[in-house]
Design an enzyme around this catalytic site. Sequence first.
Site, PDB file in Angstrom:
ATOM      1  N   ASN A 118     -72.491 -14.922 122.281  1.00 56.09           N
ATOM      2  CA  ASN A 118     -73.709 -15.767 121.778  1.00 56.09           C
ATOM      3  C   ASN A 118     -73.120 -16.786 120.853  1.00 56.09           C
ATOM      4  O   ASN A 118     -71.936 -16.964 120.440  1.00 56.09           O
ATOM      5  CB  ASN A 118     -74.536 -14.778 120.995  1.00 56.09           C
ATOM      6  CG  ASN A 118     -73.761 -14.088 119.809  1.00 56.09           C
ATOM      7  OD1 ASN A 118     -73.145 -13.097 120.172  1.00 56.09           O
ATOM      8  ND2 ASN A 118     -73.938 -14.857 118.622  1.00 56.09           N
ATOM      9  N   THR A 127     -70.670  -7.893 108.801  1.00 53.63           N
ATOM     10  CA  THR A 127     -71.365  -7.032 107.448  1.00 53.63           C
ATOM     11  C   THR A 127     -70.918  -8.101 106.410  1.00 53.63           C
ATOM     12  O   THR A 127     -71.633  -7.928 105.227  1.00 53.63           O
ATOM     13  CB  THR A 127     -70.493  -5.912 107.119  1.00 53.63           C
ATOM     14  OG1 THR A 127     -69.063  -6.126 106.985  1.00 53.63           O
ATOM     15  CG2 THR A 127     -70.799  -4.872 108.173  1.00 53.63           C
ATOM     16  N   ALA A 129     -68.661  -9.005 104.610  1.00 56.37           N
ATOM     17  CA  ALA A 129     -67.466  -8.740 103.391  1.00 56.37           C
ATOM     18  C   ALA A 129     -66.237  -9.620 103.419  1.00 56.37           C
ATOM     19  O   ALA A 129     -65.893  -9.789 104.616  1.00 56.37           O
ATOM     20  CB  ALA A 129     -66.852  -7.112 103.705  1.00 56.37           C
ATOM     21  N   VAL A 232     -65.775 -22.040 129.124  1.00 54.52           N
ATOM     22  CA  VAL A 232     -64.517 -22.787 129.124  1.00 54.52           C
ATOM     23  C   VAL A 232     -63.457 -22.201 130.092  1.00 54.52           C
ATOM     24  O   VAL A 232     -63.303 -20.983 129.850  1.00 54.52           O
ATOM     25  CB  VAL A 232     -63.875 -23.485 128.095  1.00 54.52           C
ATOM     26  CG1 VAL A 232     -62.605 -23.847 128.412  1.00 54.52           C
ATOM     27  CG2 VAL A 232     -64.631 -24.607 127.220  1.00 54.52           C
ATOM     28  N   HIS A 432     -61.958  -5.632 113.832  1.00 54.37           N
ATOM     29  CA  HIS A 432     -61.258  -6.471 112.965  1.00 54.37           C
ATOM     30  C   HIS A 432     -60.062  -6.766 113.761  1.00 54.37           C
ATOM     31  O   HIS A 432     -58.787  -6.610 113.239  1.00 54.37           O
ATOM     32  CB  HIS A 432     -61.001  -6.017 111.738  1.00 54.37           C
ATOM     33  CG  HIS A 432     -62.015  -5.641 110.825  1.00 54.37           C
ATOM     34  ND1 HIS A 432     -62.056  -5.092 109.675  1.00 54.37           N
ATOM     35  CD2 HIS A 432     -63.300  -6.359 111.063  1.00 54.37           C
ATOM     36  CE1 HIS A 432     -63.245  -4.999 109.199  1.00 54.37           C
ATOM     37  NE2 HIS A 432     -64.148  -5.759 109.815  1.00 54.37           N
ATOM     38  N   ASN A 466     -59.333 -14.129 113.801  1.00 49.64           N
ATOM     39  CA  ASN A 466     -58.594 -13.176 113.172  1.00 49.64           C
ATOM     40  C   ASN A 466     -57.333 -12.953 114.091  1.00 49.64           C
ATOM     41  O   ASN A 466     -56.284 -12.356 113.430  1.00 49.64           O
ATOM     42  CB  ASN A 466     -59.322 -11.837 113.408  1.00 49.64           C
ATOM     43  CG  ASN A 466     -60.664 -11.840 112.411  1.00 49.64           C
ATOM     44  OD1 ASN A 466     -60.819 -12.757 111.441  1.00 49.64           O
ATOM     45  ND2 ASN A 466     -61.701 -11.057 112.831  1.00 49.64           N
ATOM     46  N   THR A 478     -62.323 -11.669 107.989  1.00 48.39           N
ATOM     47  CA  THR A 478     -62.879 -13.105 108.241  1.00 48.39           C
ATOM     48  C   THR A 478     -62.532 -14.342 107.204  1.00 48.39           C
ATOM     49  O   THR A 478     -62.311 -15.203 107.481  1.00 48.39           O
ATOM     50  CB  THR A 478     -64.314 -12.810 108.396  1.00 48.39           C
ATOM     51  OG1 THR A 478     -64.759 -11.887 109.164  1.00 48.39           O
ATOM     52  CG2 THR A 478     -65.109 -14.279 108.756  1.00 48.39           C
TER      53      THR A 478
END
Length: 511
Positions: A118, A127, A129, A232, A432, A466, A478
């Site tokens: 999206n 979240t 953080a 792409v 992560h 990441n 992040t």
Amino acid sequence: MTRPCPESVDVVIVGSGPTGAAYARILSERAPDATVALFEAGPALTDPPGMHVKNIAGDDARRAAQRRSEGLRPHTSLTPSPYADPARRLQRPGTHLLPDGYQAPGEDGLPALAMSTNVGGMGAHWTGACPRPGYGERIAFLPDLDELLDEAERLLEVDRHPFAGAPYTDVVRSRLASAFDPGRAPGRRVQPMPLAVHRRPDGALVWTGPDVVFGPTTRNNPNFRLYPDSPVRRVLVSSDGRVEGVRVGDHDVRARFVVVAADAVRTPQLLFASGVRLPALGRYLNDQPQTVFAVRLRDVPPPADISETGGIVGQSGVGWVPYTDEKPFHGQVMQLDASPIPLVGDDEPAPGTIVGLGWFCGKDLQASDRIAFSDTELDDYGMPKPSIHYTLTERDHASLAAARTEIMRAASALGEFIGDRPLVLAPGASLHYQGTTRMGPADDGTSVCGPTSEVWGVTGLYVAGNNVIPTPIACNPTLTSVALAVAGARDIASRLVLENAASAATGGDRA
């Protein structure tokens, strides 16, 4: 209405998560004359594009946005689940899992590996953080890392004290500090978790999504265009190793620079599909092993006032037990449930007294932990099919055992246990994922890009996300990945300015 695809631009960005948005923002600020096209495979959920779903008013509208983020196999509100063994394969609203190929025989795999498709990517669902890395988490060959982190905090609108004054914040922090602060350096003691949030004048909490990172500067830039629902398929590279543009569907868009910020699975996938197959591509895959527990705060009075603030009732706030080399874990302590449900004993807990604890470990990095891509099979999106090869080492298991001990220390300091022991979540549950296009100081086969995130051997091709982080980082990544994106965007902006100046001096055409 979908805009017609451009024939050529100065910069193409692939992916609209926090790092793709950071490239667009820095380029809009530093090279406003540059034409920039950002292509996103998924739909725009909100206006402005990239807004965090927690900021969407109404449960039905929020669920609809989450469902639209779940790719070609959406699951929100579907019964039964389209995925096998949901107890192992966590299905979180707004994300979708690999349908297969997530676990090779005899390996741990990443059964809970998930993605979002999206505008805003997982940055529309995260979240918020934003802790800073410390000690072994830091990237030693980047001397300006702290300044880049400062800039990332600006783009993400990080608040270092978002729940100051909440009724239980001081209680949680003081109890954790008594257990963990002795012997720690001042900057690595228990403290509030920095969060990417800000408050409206009425006091309501607004969560940062990529819309905040884009900001008015990018949205009002006449030379920037966002193209949702535009996957792409290839990065176009010349025979002499210079990026030439991208293929969107069956249309080629010429570009002087291309940034691929499509997440830790799809960024190396796109490079692989484009023939950019460096030895480290897809390797050094890093998912943070994670253990969780919950407690009910003991000996606390009912809060005098309860107010909803953007999905979290601000009673206990969010606490942070930072990583150190001696204790190589990252602890996050936050309110789990503010509703009066009798989770412990027969008494109804006061809202905000149920606190969740999550301890993340740094992975024992190894080249064999990787995403492999098929030359013959395609995934649901028509791209080289990925398969995961991932194993927890003896060191990882020892780290998890030590983290469970630490989380029990924290739980004992805070209150009454909910459950008998900490739960180790399925690999992939951290969301992560790092390392698959990792950065390095030199082109020695162990990295995909250099310190500015430009891919080795392909002039003008950059990677972001990441997946660029090369260290066994345990904290939420992040902030660090946005900091690295800032450095890459500054590099492109500087090169654009210099190239345009040189072209103007010689009377050339910048296109």
